[in-house]
Design an enzyme around this catalytic site. Structure first.
Site, short mmCIF file in Angstrom:
data_model
loop_
_atom_site.label_atom_id
_atom_site.label_comp_id
_atom_site.label_asym_id
_atom_site.label_seq_id
_atom_site.Cartn_x
_atom_site.Cartn_y
_atom_site.Cartn_z
N SER A 236 26.76 41.74 64.76
CA SER A 236 26.26 41.64 63.40
C SER A 236 25.13 42.66 63.20
O SER A 236 25.32 43.85 63.45
CB SER A 236 25.83 40.20 63.10
OG SER A 236 25.65 39.99 61.72
N ASP B 51 35.88 38.01 56.93
CA ASP B 51 34.46 38.35 57.03
C ASP B 51 34.13 39.36 55.94
O ASP B 51 34.87 40.33 55.73
CB ASP B 51 34.17 38.94 58.40
CG ASP B 51 32.71 39.26 58.65
OD1 ASP B 51 31.86 38.97 57.78
OD2 ASP B 51 32.41 39.80 59.73
N HIS C 282 33.01 35.47 60.65
CA HIS C 282 31.85 36.17 61.21
C HIS C 282 31.12 35.28 62.21
O HIS C 282 30.83 34.12 61.95
CB HIS C 282 30.90 36.55 60.07
CG HIS C 282 29.76 37.41 60.49
ND1 HIS C 282 29.84 38.78 60.52
CD2 HIS C 282 28.50 37.11 60.88
CE1 HIS C 282 28.70 39.29 60.92
NE2 HIS C 282 27.86 38.29 61.14
#
Length: 291
Positions: free
Chosen positions: A148, A236, A266
């Site tokens: 991320s 996502d 995610h």
């Protein structure tokens, strides 16, 4: 709202969403970011400081030499998480790859906006390369990795010092602060990581959205970057910018592999989902093969 999640992922997504704060309160988000189950035993785990930046070092086989060295940046929207939230993931990566993993506790926004985090990331890379022989690692086998927002930092650090990096491992990274891709709209809600959360994280982080050290997808030239593995979740908001970065890297002549995992959302890498375990094992094998 599009769904697309497997039944197992949908149940987990709904449970996580129910207990996760809305964007806007950094303290509440940080309180919700708690470590999951512990990871595997690693022969040596210790905390130290890399030229001012706290780090945790995972060594699966002290005394070995010429191994890869992974510098890992945790996710959390540049606002939350840290060494403890990503301890299990780093343990698994070290054990499965045989590499030493250096996890960086970079400064967080909004207290420390851009460029604090990428500057810390570069500091840790330079420290890790200098320490590589003492850690039993080859300084020419250093991999930048992160999930991320940490994937963003790995990509940015690689852009800043490509000659020092032998590979970059990017798990569902945010790469474009404009958030202009189609997947932002498709998965804006209902898949845990919302478009509203991502927009708020970008706002806290700061920096010029068009700067390549904020948005690597805006970098004018990606040629000369090292081999890259991009791991994405199909459901996502960040999916399409990851795909776009992979296409641009390949067009620039970079050895780039993109793994798109269907039916997951995610953050799946650290969750009790078969896709998460498979993705981490594949990533560890990729790290072990870096030369």
């Amino acid at each position: 709202m599009s769904d697309g999640l497997s039944p197992e992922a949908r149940r987990l997504c709904d449970a996580m969403t129910a207990g996760f704060p809305a964007p806007g309160d950094a303290a509440a988000l940080r309180a919700a970011a708690v470590p999951g189950p512990p990871g595997p035993a690693v022969a040596s785990v210790y905390d130290t400081v890399a030229d001012g930046v706290p780090v945790r070092v995972y060594d699966p086989a002290p005394g070995a030499d010429d191994r890869p060295l992974v510098v890992y940046f945790h996710g959390g929207g540049w606002v939350m998480c840290g060494l403890d939230t990503h301890d299990a993931l780093c343990r698994r990566l070290a054990v499965d790859s045989g590499a030493v993993v250096v996890s960086a506790d970079y400064r967080l926004a909004p207290e420390h906006p851009w460029p604090a985090a990428p500057d810390d990331a570069l500091t840790v890379l330079l420290w890790a390369r200098a320490q590589a022989p003492a850690l039993g690692c080859d300084p020419d086998r250093v991999v930048m990795a992160g999930d991320s927002s940490g994937g963003n930092l790995a990509a940015v650090t690689t852009l800043r010092a490509p000659e020092l990096v032998s590979g970059q491992l990017l798990f569902y990274p945010p790469l474009d602060a404009s958030m202009a891709s189609a997947s932002v709209e498709t998965y804006a809600e209902g898949h845990f990581h919302t478009a509203a959360h991502m927009a708020w994280y970008w706002d806290q982080y700061g920096g010029d959205p068009a700067h390549p050290h904020v948005s690597p997808l805006h970098a004018p030239d990606l040629s000369g970057l090292p081999p890259t593995l991009i791991v994405l979740a199909d459901c996502d908001v960040l999916r399409d910018e990851g795909l776009a970065y992979g296409r641009r890297l390949a067009a620039a002549g970079v050895d780039c592999t993109v793994q798109l995992h269907p039916g997951v959302f995610h953050g799946f890498l650290g969750l009790p989902l078969p896709a998460g375990s498979a993705a981490l094992r594949a990533a560890a094998q990729w790290v072990a093969a870096r030369e």
